[in-house]
Design a protein around this motif. Structure first.
Motif, PDB file in Angstrom:
ATOM      1  N   MET A   1      48.273  61.959  35.592  1.00  0.00           N
ATOM      2  CA  MET A   1      46.947  61.536  36.034  1.00  0.00           C
ATOM      3  C   MET A   1      47.009  60.174  36.701  1.00  0.00           C
ATOM      4  O   MET A   1      47.659  59.273  36.207  1.00  0.00           O
ATOM      5  N   ASN A   2      46.347  60.076  37.790  1.00  0.00           N
ATOM      6  CA  ASN A   2      46.307  58.809  38.484  1.00  0.00           C
ATOM      7  C   ASN A   2      45.139  57.987  37.938  1.00  0.00           C
ATOM      8  O   ASN A   2      43.994  58.314  38.156  1.00  0.00           O
ATOM      9  N   THR A   3      45.420  56.978  37.188  1.00  0.00           N
ATOM     10  CA  THR A   3      44.341  56.136  36.665  1.00  0.00           C
ATOM     11  C   THR A   3      44.597  54.709  37.103  1.00  0.00           C
ATOM     12  O   THR A   3      45.664  54.381  37.595  1.00  0.00           O
ATOM     13  N   PHE A  15      53.453  55.393  53.221  1.00  0.00           N
ATOM     14  CA  PHE A  15      53.796  56.490  54.132  1.00  0.00           C
ATOM     15  C   PHE A  15      52.556  57.284  54.560  1.00  0.00           C
ATOM     16  O   PHE A  15      52.538  57.912  55.611  1.00  0.00           O
ATOM     17  N   TYR A  16      51.541  57.275  53.682  1.00  0.00           N
ATOM     18  CA  TYR A  16      50.428  58.221  53.758  1.00  0.00           C
ATOM     19  C   TYR A  16      49.840  58.383  55.172  1.00  0.00           C
ATOM     20  O   TYR A  16      49.694  59.499  55.668  1.00  0.00           O
ATOM     21  N   ASP A  17      49.509  57.268  55.796  1.00  0.00           N
ATOM     22  CA  ASP A  17      48.809  57.371  57.094  1.00  0.00           C
ATOM     23  C   ASP A  17      49.715  57.758  58.254  1.00  0.00           C
ATOM     24  O   ASP A  17      49.231  57.942  59.364  1.00  0.00           O
ATOM     25  N   LEU A  43      29.141  58.918  49.156  1.00  0.00           N
ATOM     26  CA  LEU A  43      30.118  58.470  48.155  1.00  0.00           C
ATOM     27  C   LEU A  43      31.343  59.361  48.291  1.00  0.00           C
ATOM     28  O   LEU A  43      31.231  60.587  48.200  1.00  0.00           O
ATOM     29  N   GLU A  44      32.499  58.751  48.550  1.00  0.00           N
ATOM     30  CA  GLU A  44      33.741  59.532  48.612  1.00  0.00           C
ATOM     31  C   GLU A  44      34.553  59.261  47.345  1.00  0.00           C
ATOM     32  O   GLU A  44      34.952  58.125  47.078  1.00  0.00           O
ATOM     33  N   LEU A  45      34.824  60.323  46.591  1.00  0.00           N
ATOM     34  CA  LEU A  45      35.614  60.192  45.362  1.00  0.00           C
ATOM     35  C   LEU A  45      37.090  60.417  45.697  1.00  0.00           C
ATOM     36  O   LEU A  45      37.458  61.494  46.172  1.00  0.00           O
ATOM     37  N   GLY A  46      37.903  59.408  45.477  1.00  0.00           N
ATOM     38  CA  GLY A  46      39.323  59.505  45.848  1.00  0.00           C
ATOM     39  C   GLY A  46      39.472  59.202  47.330  1.00  0.00           C
ATOM     40  O   GLY A  46      40.055  59.983  48.079  1.00  0.00           O
ATOM     41  N   CYS A  47      38.983  58.033  47.763  1.00  0.00           N
ATOM     42  CA  CYS A  47      38.942  57.729  49.219  1.00  0.00           C
ATOM     43  C   CYS A  47      40.298  57.320  49.760  1.00  0.00           C
ATOM     44  O   CYS A  47      40.504  57.310  50.973  1.00  0.00           O
ATOM     45  N   GLY A  50      41.388  55.526  53.239  1.00  0.00           N
ATOM     46  CA  GLY A  50      40.245  55.510  54.161  1.00  0.00           C
ATOM     47  C   GLY A  50      40.433  56.429  55.354  1.00  0.00           C
ATOM     48  O   GLY A  50      39.712  56.305  56.356  1.00  0.00           O
ATOM     49  N   ARG A  51      41.360  57.363  55.260  1.00  0.00           N
ATOM     50  CA  ARG A  51      41.620  58.306  56.360  1.00  0.00           C
ATOM     51  C   ARG A  51      40.310  58.967  56.804  1.00  0.00           C
ATOM     52  O   ARG A  51      40.050  59.100  58.003  1.00  0.00           O
ATOM     53  N   VAL A  52      39.470  59.351  55.841  1.00  0.00           N
ATOM     54  CA  VAL A  52      38.181  59.977  56.141  1.00  0.00           C
ATOM     55  C   VAL A  52      37.065  58.926  56.107  1.00  0.00           C
ATOM     56  O   VAL A  52      36.146  58.944  56.936  1.00  0.00           O
ATOM     57  N   LEU A  66      35.590  55.378  46.175  1.00  0.00           N
ATOM     58  CA  LEU A  66      36.078  55.081  44.816  1.00  0.00           C
ATOM     59  C   LEU A  66      37.475  55.659  44.659  1.00  0.00           C
ATOM     60  O   LEU A  66      37.710  56.811  45.024  1.00  0.00           O
ATOM     61  N   ASP A  67      38.385  54.865  44.150  1.00  0.00           N
ATOM     62  CA  ASP A  67      39.766  55.354  43.983  1.00  0.00           C
ATOM     63  C   ASP A  67      40.460  54.483  42.935  1.00  0.00           C
ATOM     64  O   ASP A  67      40.255  53.272  42.902  1.00  0.00           O
ATOM     65  N   PRO A  68      41.304  55.082  42.085  1.00  0.00           N
ATOM     66  CA  PRO A  68      41.994  54.274  41.076  1.00  0.00           C
ATOM     67  C   PRO A  68      43.254  53.590  41.601  1.00  0.00           C
ATOM     68  O   PRO A  68      43.832  52.748  40.906  1.00  0.00           O
ATOM     69  N   SER A  69      43.685  53.950  42.806  1.00  0.00           N
ATOM     70  CA  SER A  69      44.969  53.433  43.296  1.00  0.00           C
ATOM     71  C   SER A  69      44.767  52.142  44.091  1.00  0.00           C
ATOM     72  O   SER A  69      44.259  52.164  45.220  1.00  0.00           O
ATOM     73  N   GLY A  96      38.270  52.611  40.808  1.00  0.00           N
ATOM     74  CA  GLY A  96      37.691  53.297  39.663  1.00  0.00           C
ATOM     75  C   GLY A  96      38.131  54.747  39.620  1.00  0.00           C
ATOM     76  O   GLY A  96      38.817  55.246  40.516  1.00  0.00           O
ATOM     77  N   ASP A  97      37.689  55.391  38.565  1.00  0.00           N
ATOM     78  CA  ASP A  97      38.140  56.738  38.238  1.00  0.00           C
ATOM     79  C   ASP A  97      36.936  57.684  38.291  1.00  0.00           C
ATOM     80  O   ASP A  97      35.904  57.369  37.681  1.00  0.00           O
ATOM     81  N   MET A  98      37.085  58.797  38.979  1.00  0.00           N
ATOM     82  CA  MET A  98      35.931  59.703  39.117  1.00  0.00           C
ATOM     83  C   MET A  98      35.489  60.292  37.771  1.00  0.00           C
ATOM     84  O   MET A  98      34.391  60.769  37.622  1.00  0.00           O
ATOM     85  N   ARG A  99      36.366  60.220  36.779  1.00  0.00           N
ATOM     86  CA  ARG A  99      35.998  60.756  35.466  1.00  0.00           C
ATOM     87  C   ARG A  99      35.080  59.825  34.699  1.00  0.00           C
ATOM     88  O   ARG A  99      34.475  60.208  33.717  1.00  0.00           O
ATOM     89  N   THR A 112      34.854  64.918  48.150  1.00  0.00           N
ATOM     90  CA  THR A 112      36.166  64.794  47.476  1.00  0.00           C
ATOM     91  C   THR A 112      37.265  65.221  48.462  1.00  0.00           C
ATOM     92  O   THR A 112      38.011  66.168  48.182  1.00  0.00           O
ATOM     93  N   PRO A 113      37.357  64.557  49.630  1.00  0.00           N
ATOM     94  CA  PRO A 113      38.282  65.071  50.642  1.00  0.00           C
ATOM     95  C   PRO A 113      39.742  65.145  50.191  1.00  0.00           C
ATOM     96  O   PRO A 113      40.221  64.302  49.444  1.00  0.00           O
ATOM     97  N   PHE A 114      40.404  66.134  50.730  1.00  0.00           N
ATOM     98  CA  PHE A 114      41.842  66.356  50.548  1.00  0.00           C
ATOM     99  C   PHE A 114      42.228  66.430  49.068  1.00  0.00           C
ATOM    100  O   PHE A 114      43.177  65.817  48.610  1.00  0.00           O
TER     101      PHE A 114
END
Ligand SMILES: C[S@@+](CC[C@H](N)C(=O)[O-])C[C@H]1O[C@@H](n2cnc3c(N)ncnc32)[C@H](O)[C@@H]1O
Length: 264
Positions: A1-3, A15-17, A43-47, A50-52, A66-69, A96-99, A112-114
């Motif tokens: 889990m990514n927290t 590498f992501y982008d 609101l984008e959960l796990g943004c 910022g690709r999207v 919102l993103d935990p990373s 932050g964490d969507m949970r 919740t893109p991608f």
């Protein structure tokens, strides 16, 4: 889990982008279009990086990501610095964490893109997240659940226990050449969890070579399971798509599994 305490994207954020298949995804146009139809904010959960989120902010929409990373968010912040001030002002980033979040406000579109939702490994986490989405969605707001359509053919494919992949290499601005491969060391069919590895073979300009592995679990979710989860959480399903061009679910296989829903 990514927290927030365990940033599992740290090994691959740089590498992501630059990953060509991500750059070529048609989801950005879809999310931009959905945001343009929205009168309020998004609101984008796990943004992530910022690709999207950045293209959505450029449309004139106010967006919270919102993103935990922190590694992914740092890249997003750097990208925003290159944007006009009005774009930057429309964006709020939250580690932050969507949970488990409470922003004390509502949004007219939550996305919740991608496949960020598929980082949730248990039904309990999925339900907690959907409860949070419910609390943050306007009465007439829309929630978009973005999943991959699980193909048992791929999930059961034993050849995937070894490294595979034929993507072309890509280059980072500092000259590093990166070739990405994959491996699914194991699959837990009872918990619907795929152990995933993204393996980056990196070649530096001085010839030094290294191998970086991003390991994570993805929970696959079937179409009717997703619909039941949504309905159990107080949502009404509006549409089930199989691709970002608006094709209905099932017209291509395995394709995507994109579900739009609103509050009951
Ligand atoms: C594949 S990336 C997608 C990023 C971005 N939405 C995009 O479309 O490029 C998945 C993202 O989900 C985030 N994520 C994982 N677990 C999460 C959680 N519990 N809450 C919020 N975001 C999470 C990861 O940190 C990562 O940035």
């Amino acid at each position: 889990m990514n927290t927030a305490g365990n940033d599992e994207y740290i090994s691959s954020a740089d590498f992501y982008d630059y990953i060509p298949v991500y750059e070529g995804r048609s989801d950005i146009d879809y999310y931009v279009e959905q945001a343009e139809k929205t009168e309020g904010s998004v609101l984008e959960l796990g943004c992530g990086t910022g690709r999207v989120l950045v293209p959505v902010a450029r449309t004139g929409c106010e967006i919270t990501g919102l993103d935990p990373s922190s590694a992914m968010l740092d890249i997003c912040r750097k990208k925003l610095k290159e944007e006009d001030a009005d774009v930057r002002e429309r964006v709020t980033l939250i580690e932050g964490d969507m949970r488990d979040f409470n922003l004390g406000r509502r949004f007219s579109l939550i996305t919740t893109p991608f496949r960020s939702f598929q980082h949730l490994e248990t039904v309990e986490d999925q339900l907690k997240t959907l409860e949070n989405v419910h609390r943050h969605l306007d009465d007439k707001g829309v929630f978009i659940l973005d999943l991959f359509n699980p193909s048992m053919k791929y999930i059961l494919d034993e050849s995937r226990r070894e490294e595979f992949g034929d993507e072309p290499p890509f280059y980072l601005p500092d000259g590093r050449k990166v070739t990405r491969k994959f491996r699914n060391p194991s699959v837990d069919l009872t918990k619907q969890l795929i152990n995933c590895e993204m393996i980056y073979h990196v070649e530096h300009s001085d010839g030094k070579k290294e191998r970086t592995v991003h390991s994570f679990k993805m929970r696959y979710v079937f179409r009717y399971e997703a619909e039941h989860l949504l309905e159990r959480s107080g949502f009404r399903v509006l549409e089930v798509l199989g691709a970002f061009d608006g094709s209905p679910f099932g017209t291509s296989w395995p394709g995507e599994l994109i579900i739009t829903a609103t509050l009951v």
